[in-house]
Scaffold this motif. Structure first.
Motif, PDB file in Angstrom:
ATOM      1  N   TYR B 138       0.834  -1.117   0.052  1.00  0.00           N
ATOM      2  CA  TYR B 138       0.026   0.061  -0.026  1.00  0.00           C
ATOM      3  C   TYR B 138       0.795   1.195   0.024  1.00  0.00           C
ATOM      4  O   TYR B 138       0.468   2.330  -0.394  1.00  0.00           O
ATOM      5  N   GLU B 139       2.052   1.299   0.527  1.00  0.00           N
ATOM      6  CA  GLU B 139       2.900   2.506   0.585  1.00  0.00           C
ATOM      7  C   GLU B 139       3.301   2.885  -0.755  1.00  0.00           C
ATOM      8  O   GLU B 139       3.413   4.178  -1.005  1.00  0.00           O
ATOM      9  N   ALA B 140       3.210   1.806  -1.710  1.00  0.00           N
ATOM     10  CA  ALA B 140       3.562   2.212  -3.040  1.00  0.00           C
ATOM     11  C   ALA B 140       2.443   3.029  -3.688  1.00  0.00           C
ATOM     12  O   ALA B 140       2.731   4.135  -4.605  1.00  0.00           O
ATOM     13  N   LEU B 141       1.365   2.931  -3.263  1.00  0.00           N
ATOM     14  CA  LEU B 141       0.142   3.764  -3.571  1.00  0.00           C
ATOM     15  C   LEU B 141       0.207   5.397  -3.120  1.00  0.00           C
ATOM     16  O   LEU B 141      -0.280   6.153  -3.857  1.00  0.00           O
ATOM     17  N   ARG B 142       1.016   5.266  -2.158  1.00  0.00           N
ATOM     18  CA  ARG B 142       0.796   6.958  -1.732  1.00  0.00           C
ATOM     19  C   ARG B 142       1.646   7.653  -2.479  1.00  0.00           C
ATOM     20  O   ARG B 142       1.309   8.981  -2.390  1.00  0.00           O
ATOM     21  N   ASN B 143       2.915   7.356  -3.346  1.00  0.00           N
ATOM     22  CA  ASN B 143       3.506   8.093  -4.234  1.00  0.00           C
ATOM     23  C   ASN B 143       2.458   8.651  -5.282  1.00  0.00           C
ATOM     24  O   ASN B 143       2.658   9.747  -5.971  1.00  0.00           O
ATOM     25  N   ASP B 144       1.328   7.833  -5.676  1.00  0.00           N
ATOM     26  CA  ASP B 144       0.532   8.200  -6.676  1.00  0.00           C
ATOM     27  C   ASP B 144      -0.773   9.018  -6.472  1.00  0.00           C
ATOM     28  O   ASP B 144      -1.427   9.756  -7.115  1.00  0.00           O
ATOM     29  N   TRP B 145      -1.302   8.598  -5.161  1.00  0.00           N
ATOM     30  CA  TRP B 145      -2.512   9.210  -4.861  1.00  0.00           C
ATOM     31  C   TRP B 145      -2.720  10.672  -4.841  1.00  0.00           C
ATOM     32  O   TRP B 145      -1.797  11.331  -4.510  1.00  0.00           O
ATOM     33  N   ARG B 146      -3.819  11.355  -5.011  1.00  0.00           N
ATOM     34  CA  ARG B 146      -4.118  12.674  -5.000  1.00  0.00           C
ATOM     35  C   ARG B 146      -5.261  12.891  -4.042  1.00  0.00           C
ATOM     36  O   ARG B 146      -6.263  12.169  -4.066  1.00  0.00           O
ATOM     37  N   TYR B 147      -5.281  13.770  -3.138  1.00  0.00           N
ATOM     38  CA  TYR B 147      -6.531  14.044  -2.346  1.00  0.00           C
ATOM     39  C   TYR B 147      -6.474  15.710  -2.285  1.00  0.00           C
ATOM     40  O   TYR B 147      -5.765  16.278  -2.488  1.00  0.00           O
ATOM     41  N   GLU B 148      -7.867  16.248  -2.282  1.00  0.00           N
ATOM     42  CA  GLU B 148      -8.040  17.614  -1.912  1.00  0.00           C
ATOM     43  C   GLU B 148      -9.379  17.857  -1.095  1.00  0.00           C
ATOM     44  O   GLU B 148     -10.262  16.795  -0.988  1.00  0.00           O
ATOM     45  N   LEU B 149      -9.174  18.713  -0.343  1.00  0.00           N
ATOM     46  CA  LEU B 149     -10.281  18.987   0.893  1.00  0.00           C
ATOM     47  C   LEU B 149     -11.450  19.808   0.382  1.00  0.00           C
ATOM     48  O   LEU B 149     -11.394  20.742  -0.558  1.00  0.00           O
ATOM     49  N   GLU B 150     -12.642  19.110   0.317  1.00  0.00           N
ATOM     50  CA  GLU B 150     -13.809  19.791  -0.294  1.00  0.00           C
ATOM     51  C   GLU B 150     -14.471  20.730   0.624  1.00  0.00           C
ATOM     52  O   GLU B 150     -15.052  21.594   0.158  1.00  0.00           O
ATOM     53  N   SER B 151     -14.623  20.330   1.945  1.00  0.00           N
ATOM     54  CA  SER B 151     -15.415  21.311   2.851  1.00  0.00           C
ATOM     55  C   SER B 151     -14.480  20.895   4.214  1.00  0.00           C
ATOM     56  O   SER B 151     -14.159  20.004   4.529  1.00  0.00           O
ATOM     57  N   GLY B 152     -14.707  22.102   5.312  1.00  0.00           N
ATOM     58  CA  GLY B 152     -13.989  21.691   6.531  1.00  0.00           C
ATOM     59  C   GLY B 152     -12.504  22.210   6.264  1.00  0.00           C
ATOM     60  O   GLY B 152     -12.195  22.723   5.453  1.00  0.00           O
ATOM     61  N   GLN B 153     -11.988  22.297   7.763  1.00  0.00           N
ATOM     62  CA  GLN B 153     -10.691  22.748   7.774  1.00  0.00           C
ATOM     63  C   GLN B 153      -9.425  21.693   7.667  1.00  0.00           C
ATOM     64  O   GLN B 153      -9.953  20.721   8.104  1.00  0.00           O
ATOM     65  N   SER B 154      -8.618  21.951   7.253  1.00  0.00           N
ATOM     66  CA  SER B 154      -7.448  20.873   7.051  1.00  0.00           C
ATOM     67  C   SER B 154      -6.781  20.841   8.233  1.00  0.00           C
ATOM     68  O   SER B 154      -6.553  21.593   9.289  1.00  0.00           O
ATOM     69  N   ASP B 155      -6.153  19.565   8.740  1.00  0.00           N
ATOM     70  CA  ASP B 155      -5.481  19.129   9.837  1.00  0.00           C
ATOM     71  C   ASP B 155      -4.267  18.639   9.037  1.00  0.00           C
ATOM     72  O   ASP B 155      -3.942  17.950   8.268  1.00  0.00           O
ATOM     73  N   PRO B 156      -3.081  18.538  10.185  1.00  0.00           N
ATOM     74  CA  PRO B 156      -1.728  17.995   9.847  1.00  0.00           C
ATOM     75  C   PRO B 156      -1.602  16.638   9.456  1.00  0.00           C
ATOM     76  O   PRO B 156      -1.097  15.860   8.797  1.00  0.00           O
ATOM     77  N   ASP B 157      -2.794  15.835  10.209  1.00  0.00           N
ATOM     78  CA  ASP B 157      -2.881  14.260  10.096  1.00  0.00           C
ATOM     79  C   ASP B 157      -3.841  13.951   8.999  1.00  0.00           C
ATOM     80  O   ASP B 157      -4.054  12.765   9.010  1.00  0.00           O
ATOM     81  N   ASP B 158      -4.445  14.900   8.311  1.00  0.00           N
ATOM     82  CA  ASP B 158      -5.319  14.407   7.337  1.00  0.00           C
ATOM     83  C   ASP B 158      -5.062  13.446   6.440  1.00  0.00           C
ATOM     84  O   ASP B 158      -5.748  12.157   6.122  1.00  0.00           O
ATOM     85  N   GLU B 159      -3.549  13.452   5.990  1.00  0.00           N
ATOM     86  CA  GLU B 159      -3.206  12.630   4.765  1.00  0.00           C
ATOM     87  C   GLU B 159      -3.222  11.036   5.357  1.00  0.00           C
ATOM     88  O   GLU B 159      -3.671  10.248   4.699  1.00  0.00           O
ATOM     89  N   SER B 160      -2.560  11.107   6.729  1.00  0.00           N
ATOM     90  CA  SER B 160      -2.452   9.724   7.083  1.00  0.00           C
ATOM     91  C   SER B 160      -3.575   9.000   7.423  1.00  0.00           C
ATOM     92  O   SER B 160      -3.876   7.884   6.988  1.00  0.00           O
ATOM     93  N   VAL B 161      -4.496  10.039   8.198  1.00  0.00           N
ATOM     94  CA  VAL B 161      -5.751   9.398   8.659  1.00  0.00           C
ATOM     95  C   VAL B 161      -6.568   8.947   7.326  1.00  0.00           C
ATOM     96  O   VAL B 161      -7.187   7.810   7.402  1.00  0.00           O
ATOM     97  N   LEU B 162      -6.858   9.747   6.300  1.00  0.00           N
ATOM     98  CA  LEU B 162      -7.581   9.509   5.093  1.00  0.00           C
ATOM     99  C   LEU B 162      -6.964   8.288   4.357  1.00  0.00           C
ATOM    100  O   LEU B 162      -7.636   7.350   4.022  1.00  0.00           O
TER     101      LEU B 162
END
Lengths: 315, 273
Positions: B138-162
């Motif tokens: 799964y770590e290999a997928l981390r290099n390629d994936w993209r995400y964007e916040l659609e609503s709410g406030q961003s947090d530093p742990d968003d990427e890992s939790v998501l």
């Protein structure tokens, strides 16, 4: 035995789905609600994608409500004229409610508020009905020991009725004593439609108490008339979902209504055997159980804090 | 190794025979092709090149076999869907007493299905952990994936939790899986990999990359493809819902209304007798 759902893109145990459909159909025939407020969360719990669950439930509700409404119609429990007026009010209120939700969502995170209002409303409606029915049974038992087989219990009289009898557009409805202003059922329908749209449900579980306690209808007539208008509302929702979103899974809907149309028949029959206050007690217990379930969901930590964005819906 | 035999997957004898002949010819040509490409080539083939979804589909096991270069001591096969559909996800957080959805994300560029079958645990097969993470798992997928916040406030742990929550969701659906006992390598270099495609599998093309390893290093790679298609009534309903939605909607409502009224009348007749 499993069957593949082509729109949901997953397979599912046929007996489980027929069983759930049967149970919800029974409640639908018994209480005059579509059952979407139970069925959509149940479908999501067994893994159906939220959008498909909400849309396909609407389709199965057409079948279950048609089955229950036909049974109630034969028993003389459907006031078609009143049902159409409430439906017109519901469409008006629903349209305004959808716009209100859109505006409120743009203002910020509104999902929690919706859930909290939902819990509050279920608690209020369920609690009030439960207490009122228990008191009625206590009074009946204290006064007359011989139980009446009639299920057409006189409705609790509404204090607002005299006010509406003075308003214009007086119309006679077969299920209401005397004449009343057209604005009365139209306004009640609009208010429930507005609330239902805000909460993302069809609103049968609010409409039945409104018909009983505010419009002053006998319980079984409220149930029959509500089922009649649910058929029309659900058919419209199914058409819209299938045409706009392509999310109606016909295989899921047919599997569900294999159980629900039969369950609705049994529900309608059992409703004949029970008194109005007994029906209201059972109904309030279901509503309160749903309220507790939602409340527990709100306060317990989820297994996974990340989830697919849910689409609410139902009737 | 967790294997689930499925009689539906058993190929017709003539089909299997053709595939075995094809594999035999590939084995004969392999040394010449390897020389030409200056790289280890090894032949692989799926038992069936398509999985058909009918109304009785409840998931299928697919098997891939081939012949690895000599002295190969490990096999890793990575199956992934070519489609990377965007997903709308939400994150819940505790606010005072209540758990509530506090933000929404749009996630993109992650395969809908990602499965690994290996002959041994990945960290035993590949000595260099950084290579394991960048190529497999799964770590290999981390290099390629993209995400964007659609609503709410961003947090530093968003990427890992998501990311972790998403992997958990996909694993629960059976779409993501790492089976470190899902491949079997024999002494003569022949190998067999098994993947279980769950009922939640979506239609489309699937690619499997197979890596041969020797003493912790990749010594050869190969690729095979598989298609997942709807057939029969499952296809007809999907096609009608997408392309003739008005007709589909009318059919859905008519069937529901008819069923409801019909059952009501059947019950009436039954109770009348």
């Amino acid at each position: 035995m499993y069957i593949y759902l082509p729109i949901a893109e997953m397979s599912i145990n046929v007996f489980l789905v027929v069983g759930i459909g049967g149970a919800v159909g029974f409640l639908s025939g018994l209480f005059g609600v579509g059952g979407g407020f139970l069925l959509t969360p149940l479908m999501m719990m067994i893994g159906i994608p939220p959008a498909v669950a909400a849309a396909s439930d609407s389709n199965q509700i057409v079948a279950a409500a048609a089955s229950g409404a036909t049974a109630h119609y034969r028993m003389g429990n459907v006031d078609i004229k009143l049902g159409l007026v409430i439906l017109a009010g519901g469409i008006l209120g629903g349209t305004l409610g959808v716009q209100a939700v859109k505006t409120l969502r743009e203002l910020g995170n509104f999902d929690f508020v919706i859930r909290a209002v939902y819990v509050l409303m279920l608690g209020t409606v369920g609690g009030f009905m439960f207490l009122e029915s228990v008191n009625k049974i206590r009074r009946t038992m204290g006064r007359t020991p011989a139980p009446s087989p009639s299920n057409v219990t006189a409705p609790p009289q509404s204090p607002k009725k005299s006010f509406f009898s003075r308003l214009p557009l007086q119309v006679e409805f077969s299920s209401l004593a005397g004449t009343t202003s057209l604005l009365f059922p139209l306004g009640a329908g609009a208010a429930v439609g507005f609330l239902a749209a805000i909460m993302g449900v069809g609103g049968g579980f609010i409409m039945v108490p409104v018909m009983i306690y505010i419009l002053g209808m006998p319980t079984v007539k409220a149930i029959g008339t509500d089922l009649f208008q649910i058929v029309l509302v659900s058919a419209n929702v199914t058409l819209q979902q299938a045409i706009r979103n392509h999310t109606v899974d016909l295989v899921l809907a047919i599997t569900l209504f294999c159980g629900s149309v039969i369950g609705a028949q049994f529900g309608a029959r059992v409703s004949r055997l029970l008194k109005g206050e007994q029906l209201r007690i059972f109904f309030s217990v279901i509503v309160l159980a749903m309220m507790f379930k939602l409340l527990i969901d709100l306060i317990t930590a989820p297994e996974n804090v990340i989830g697919a964005v849910a689409v609410s819906g139902g009737h | 190794m967790k294997t689930q035999s499925n009689p539906r997957l058993a190929p017709k004898p003539s089909s299997l025979l053709k595939r075995l002949i094809g594999l035999f010819l590939l084995c004969l040509l392999a040394p010449f092709i390897a020389t030409a490409q200056n790289d280890a080539f090894f032949p692989t083939i799926f038992e069936e090149d398509a999985v058909h979804i009918n109304l009785d589909f409840k998931g299928d096991e697919v098997r891939l076999f081939g012949s690895a270069p000599s002295q190969t001591d490990g096999i890793v096969a990575v199956l992934r869907s070519q489609e990377t559909p965007p997903m709308h996800l939400s994150r819940k957080k505790r606010v005072v007493l209540f758990w509530m959805t506090v933000k929404k994300f749009l996630v993109d560029n992650l395969p809908g299905c990602y499965q690994i079958a290996s002959s041994d645990p990945l960290h035993q097969l590949i000595k260099d952990d950084s290579q394991t993470d960048s190529r497999f798992g799964y770590e290999a997928l981390r290099n390629d994936w993209r995400y964007e916040l659609e609503s709410g406030q961003s947090d530093p742990d968003d990427e890992s939790v998501l990311f972790d929550g998403l992997i958990q969701m996909k694993e629960n659906q059976g779409l993501y899986k790492i089976d470190e006992n899902g491949a079997r390598l024999h002494d003569n270099g022949l190998f067999l990999c098994r993947f279980y495609l769950p009922a939640a599998i979506t239609t489309g093309q699937y690619i499997v990359q197979i890596f041969a390893l020797r003493q912790g290093r990749i010594v050869g790679a190969s690729e095979a493809s598989l298609s997942v298609e709807k057939r029969g009534l499952a296809w007809a309903l999907t096609y009608t819902a997408a392309n003739h939605s008005v007709l589909y909607a009318l059919i859905a409502v008519t069937i529901a209304l008819s069923a409801g009224v019909l059952v009501s009348f059947l019950f009436k007749r039954k109770s009348a007798h």
